[in-house]
Design a protein around this motif. Sequence first.
Motif, PDB file in Angstrom:
ATOM      1  N   VAL A 170      36.328 -17.808   5.888  1.00 24.78           N
ATOM      2  CA  VAL A 170      35.972 -17.662   4.679  1.00 24.78           C
ATOM      3  C   VAL A 170      35.559 -16.145   4.524  1.00 24.78           C
ATOM      4  O   VAL A 170      34.589 -15.980   5.162  1.00 24.78           O
ATOM      5  N   VAL A 171      35.857 -15.335   3.811  1.00 31.38           N
ATOM      6  CA  VAL A 171      35.448 -13.927   3.532  1.00 31.38           C
ATOM      7  C   VAL A 171      34.903 -13.643   2.160  1.00 31.38           C
ATOM      8  O   VAL A 171      35.602 -13.889   1.118  1.00 31.38           O
ATOM      9  N   ASP A 172      33.758 -13.327   2.217  1.00 30.61           N
ATOM     10  CA  ASP A 172      33.029 -12.777   0.785  1.00 30.61           C
ATOM     11  C   ASP A 172      33.593 -11.407   0.333  1.00 30.61           C
ATOM     12  O   ASP A 172      32.902 -10.362   1.043  1.00 30.61           O
ATOM     13  N   CYS A 173      34.427 -11.490  -0.694  1.00 33.54           N
ATOM     14  CA  CYS A 173      34.860 -10.217  -1.077  1.00 33.54           C
ATOM     15  C   CYS A 173      34.012  -9.516  -2.133  1.00 33.54           C
ATOM     16  O   CYS A 173      34.023  -8.370  -2.759  1.00 33.54           O
ATOM     17  N   THR A 174      32.866 -10.111  -2.353  1.00 29.85           N
ATOM     18  CA  THR A 174      31.981  -9.639  -3.467  1.00 29.85           C
ATOM     19  C   THR A 174      30.924  -8.790  -2.650  1.00 29.85           C
ATOM     20  O   THR A 174      29.966  -8.234  -3.440  1.00 29.85           O
ATOM     21  N   ALA A 175      30.816  -8.842  -1.448  1.00 34.18           N
ATOM     22  CA  ALA A 175      29.755  -8.305  -0.502  1.00 34.18           C
ATOM     23  C   ALA A 175      30.266  -6.818  -0.216  1.00 34.18           C
ATOM     24  O   ALA A 175      31.544  -6.731   0.369  1.00 34.18           O
ATOM     25  N   THR A 176      29.427  -5.807  -0.065  1.00 33.00           N
ATOM     26  CA  THR A 176      30.009  -4.636   0.538  1.00 33.00           C
ATOM     27  C   THR A 176      28.949  -4.080   1.809  1.00 33.00           C
ATOM     28  O   THR A 176      28.099  -3.979   1.516  1.00 33.00           O
ATOM     29  N   PRO A 177      29.782  -4.233   2.855  1.00 35.98           N
ATOM     30  CA  PRO A 177      30.932  -4.404   3.320  1.00 35.98           C
ATOM     31  C   PRO A 177      31.361  -6.053   3.276  1.00 35.98           C
ATOM     32  O   PRO A 177      30.368  -6.677   3.099  1.00 35.98           O
ATOM     33  N   PRO A 178      32.828  -6.243   3.259  1.00 37.72           N
ATOM     34  CA  PRO A 178      32.903  -7.760   2.997  1.00 37.72           C
ATOM     35  C   PRO A 178      32.469  -8.508   4.170  1.00 37.72           C
ATOM     36  O   PRO A 178      32.348  -7.786   5.528  1.00 37.72           O
ATOM     37  N   ARG A 179      32.086  -9.728   4.143  1.00 35.61           N
ATOM     38  CA  ARG A 179      31.532 -10.547   4.996  1.00 35.61           C
ATOM     39  C   ARG A 179      32.312 -11.919   5.459  1.00 35.61           C
ATOM     40  O   ARG A 179      32.694 -12.419   4.530  1.00 35.61           O
ATOM     41  N   ILE A 180      32.240 -12.226   6.812  1.00 31.74           N
ATOM     42  CA  ILE A 180      33.003 -13.532   7.319  1.00 31.74           C
ATOM     43  C   ILE A 180      31.849 -14.362   7.142  1.00 31.74           C
ATOM     44  O   ILE A 180      30.878 -14.232   7.770  1.00 31.74           O
ATOM     45  N   LEU A 181      32.048 -15.157   6.130  1.00 32.28           N
ATOM     46  CA  LEU A 181      30.994 -16.465   6.207  1.00 32.28           C
ATOM     47  C   LEU A 181      31.319 -17.690   7.019  1.00 32.28           C
ATOM     48  O   LEU A 181      30.192 -18.478   7.308  1.00 32.28           O
ATOM     49  N   ARG A 182      32.558 -17.807   7.229  1.00 29.63           N
ATOM     50  CA  ARG A 182      32.754 -18.981   8.151  1.00 29.63           C
ATOM     51  C   ARG A 182      33.961 -18.698   9.038  1.00 29.63           C
ATOM     52  O   ARG A 182      34.917 -17.802   8.704  1.00 29.63           O
ATOM     53  N   ALA A 183      33.949 -18.639  10.439  1.00 32.10           N
ATOM     54  CA  ALA A 183      35.054 -18.436  11.226  1.00 32.10           C
ATOM     55  C   ALA A 183      36.148 -19.353  10.993  1.00 32.10           C
ATOM     56  O   ALA A 183      35.976 -20.407  10.829  1.00 32.10           O
ATOM     57  N   VAL A 191      42.822  -5.054   8.127  1.00 37.03           N
ATOM     58  CA  VAL A 191      42.760  -4.642   6.636  1.00 37.03           C
ATOM     59  C   VAL A 191      41.475  -4.047   6.097  1.00 37.03           C
ATOM     60  O   VAL A 191      41.473  -3.447   5.259  1.00 37.03           O
ATOM     61  N   ALA A 192      40.305  -4.470   6.854  1.00 37.86           N
ATOM     62  CA  ALA A 192      39.103  -4.089   6.296  1.00 37.86           C
ATOM     63  C   ALA A 192      38.103  -3.742   7.615  1.00 37.86           C
ATOM     64  O   ALA A 192      37.551  -4.607   8.233  1.00 37.86           O
ATOM     65  N   PRO A 193      38.439  -2.693   8.107  1.00 36.80           N
ATOM     66  CA  PRO A 193      37.832  -2.202   9.350  1.00 36.80           C
ATOM     67  C   PRO A 193      36.286  -2.370   9.412  1.00 36.80           C
ATOM     68  O   PRO A 193      35.655  -2.687  10.481  1.00 36.80           O
ATOM     69  N   ASP A 194      35.556  -2.258   8.217  1.00 38.75           N
ATOM     70  CA  ASP A 194      34.074  -2.577   8.199  1.00 38.75           C
ATOM     71  C   ASP A 194      33.604  -3.910   7.977  1.00 38.75           C
ATOM     72  O   ASP A 194      32.569  -4.193   7.758  1.00 38.75           O
ATOM     73  N   ILE A 195      34.642  -4.909   8.011  1.00 40.80           N
ATOM     74  CA  ILE A 195      34.185  -6.312   7.675  1.00 40.80           C
ATOM     75  C   ILE A 195      32.987  -6.828   8.774  1.00 40.80           C
ATOM     76  O   ILE A 195      33.152  -6.350  10.033  1.00 40.80           O
ATOM     77  N   ALA A 196      32.068  -7.694   8.199  1.00 39.90           N
ATOM     78  CA  ALA A 196      31.053  -7.770   9.073  1.00 39.90           C
ATOM     79  C   ALA A 196      30.822  -9.463   9.250  1.00 39.90           C
ATOM     80  O   ALA A 196      31.297 -10.048   8.270  1.00 39.90           O
ATOM     81  N   LEU A 197      30.322  -9.856  10.290  1.00 33.66           N
ATOM     82  CA  LEU A 197      30.104 -11.383  10.528  1.00 33.66           C
ATOM     83  C   LEU A 197      28.534 -11.619   9.742  1.00 33.66           C
ATOM     84  O   LEU A 197      27.744 -10.707  10.056  1.00 33.66           O
ATOM     85  N   ALA A 198      28.613 -12.616   8.752  1.00 35.54           N
ATOM     86  CA  ALA A 198      27.371 -12.939   7.986  1.00 35.54           C
ATOM     87  C   ALA A 198      26.435 -13.215   9.354  1.00 35.54           C
ATOM     88  O   ALA A 198      26.655 -13.952  10.201  1.00 35.54           O
ATOM     89  N   PRO A 199      25.271 -12.697   9.408  1.00 32.36           N
ATOM     90  CA  PRO A 199      24.317 -12.943  10.345  1.00 32.36           C
ATOM     91  C   PRO A 199      23.840 -14.486  10.144  1.00 32.36           C
ATOM     92  O   PRO A 199      24.076 -15.121   9.205  1.00 32.36           O
ATOM     93  N   ALA A 200      23.791 -14.957  11.386  1.00 30.72           N
ATOM     94  CA  ALA A 200      23.137 -16.460  11.497  1.00 30.72           C
ATOM     95  C   ALA A 200      22.007 -16.592  10.663  1.00 30.72           C
ATOM     96  O   ALA A 200      21.684 -17.855  10.297  1.00 30.72           O
ATOM     97  N   ALA A 201      21.044 -15.798  10.813  1.00 29.37           N
ATOM     98  CA  ALA A 201      19.855 -15.879  10.023  1.00 29.37           C
ATOM     99  C   ALA A 201      19.915 -15.407   8.779  1.00 29.37           C
ATOM    100  O   ALA A 201      20.909 -14.712   8.470  1.00 29.37           O
ATOM    101  N   GLY A 202      19.101 -15.351   7.952  1.00 30.11           N
ATOM    102  CA  GLY A 202      18.896 -14.636   6.711  1.00 30.11           C
ATOM    103  C   GLY A 202      19.359 -15.658   5.483  1.00 30.11           C
ATOM    104  O   GLY A 202      19.562 -16.657   5.645  1.00 30.11           O
ATOM    105  N   PRO A 203      19.473 -15.108   4.349  1.00 34.21           N
ATOM    106  CA  PRO A 203      19.678 -15.959   3.360  1.00 34.21           C
ATOM    107  C   PRO A 203      21.285 -16.564   3.372  1.00 34.21           C
ATOM    108  O   PRO A 203      21.916 -16.068   4.028  1.00 34.21           O
ATOM    109  N   VAL A 204      21.231 -17.901   2.907  1.00 31.20           N
ATOM    110  CA  VAL A 204      22.528 -18.549   3.274  1.00 31.20           C
ATOM    111  C   VAL A 204      23.427 -17.919   1.848  1.00 31.20           C
ATOM    112  O   VAL A 204      23.408 -18.328   0.841  1.00 31.20           O
ATOM    113  N   ARG A 205      24.761 -17.611   2.213  1.00 36.80           N
ATOM    114  CA  ARG A 205      25.346 -16.603   1.353  1.00 36.80           C
ATOM    115  C   ARG A 205      26.749 -18.178   1.150  1.00 36.80           C
ATOM    116  O   ARG A 205      27.046 -18.200  -0.074  1.00 36.80           O
ATOM    117  N   SER A 206      26.862 -18.692   1.943  1.00 35.01           N
ATOM    118  CA  SER A 206      27.836 -20.089   1.818  1.00 35.01           C
ATOM    119  C   SER A 206      27.277 -21.330   2.059  1.00 35.01           C
ATOM    120  O   SER A 206      26.708 -21.691   3.180  1.00 35.01           O
TER     121      SER A 206
END
Length: 313
Positions: free
Chosen positions: A176-189, A200-215
């Motif tokens: 699952v990739v969040d394309c509404t975030a900048t940079p895009p984030r991987i919410l689920r591997a 395709v998206a060199p700056d894509i980031a893994l969502a941090p394990a802690a912090g607000p739940v995006r998914s």
Amino acid sequence: MSTRLLTDPTDAATHIKAGQVVAFPTETVYGLGADAFNPTAVQRIFDAKGRPSDNPLIVHMAHAANVPQVAATVPPLAERLLKRFAPGPLTLILPRRPDVPLIVTAGLDTVGVRIPAHPVAHAFLTACETPVAAPSANPSGRPSPTSWEAVAAGLDGRIAAILKGGRAAVGLESTVVDCTATPPRILRAGAVTPADLQTVAPDIALAPAAGPVRSPGQKHRHYTPSAAVHLVERPDDASPDAAHAFIGLEAPAQPSAFGRVAVCADVAAYAHTLFDFFFQCDRDGVERIYCQRVAPEGLGLALMDRLERAAAR
Ligand code: AMP
Ligand code: MG
């Protein structure tokens, strides 16, 4: 309700058009679908699964060209991801079109979309002639089903029909990739790995394990078989017993001392086998399942995510 077993995607689609829910095969896991534009039908998914209403559903469609039916905009990056990875095991989070019922997205202003690669899923989604909201076809919290038999074991009598297909090739849920975030984030591997996405998206980031739940789904308990799951580094860390099972990349010294053993040739085979192994263990009444850890890279990242969640009690 008696659940019908179907082989014709067009027959299965008639149930969707009638507002019923239908399980169908995909290359990741089996999905439990309903017409995304029929809130009464979508409610039946939540009822059949016992799914918390704050856990949004992924909308499935036959073609990437159909994405604007549910997404208000398709940003250029999402276009590039679709071009490279659709059809396939990738879900994109996009801005929700206002006419997509809020029950589908659990009240969010975003919507998850996926174009499955499985030929039976493609034929089914084409015949439905509507976007199909579909989470995994398991009772909430349980392992996702990778065979129609596992769907039937969990949901028989609670859904209108199961469209039969073979064993799911990937065996783990979509990336699952969040394309509404900048940079895009991987919410689920998933099977589309961070390295794949970075092409395709060199700056894509893994969502941090802690912090607000995006998914929201990631905060719920997941993938838990009835047996207790223990993660081990090596097969010899598992205690042999007829009521115990082992799955991993290496064989235990005394395989016959376990009730069930799966030695997988590589991480892809392990991912493909894991949920079916859980299903077989539960059917046999296995009490404890030892799962060998793998390196958390590539597909191993997705596999370790599922293993850690299955082991969390
Ligand atoms: P499942 O189909 O059962 O594997 O669950 C769908 C997963 O996709 C859950 O983890 C959801 O939280 C996630 N998901 C679906 N729609 C959205 C969305 N709009 N925003 C963030 N995550 C979503
Ligand atoms: Mg699920």
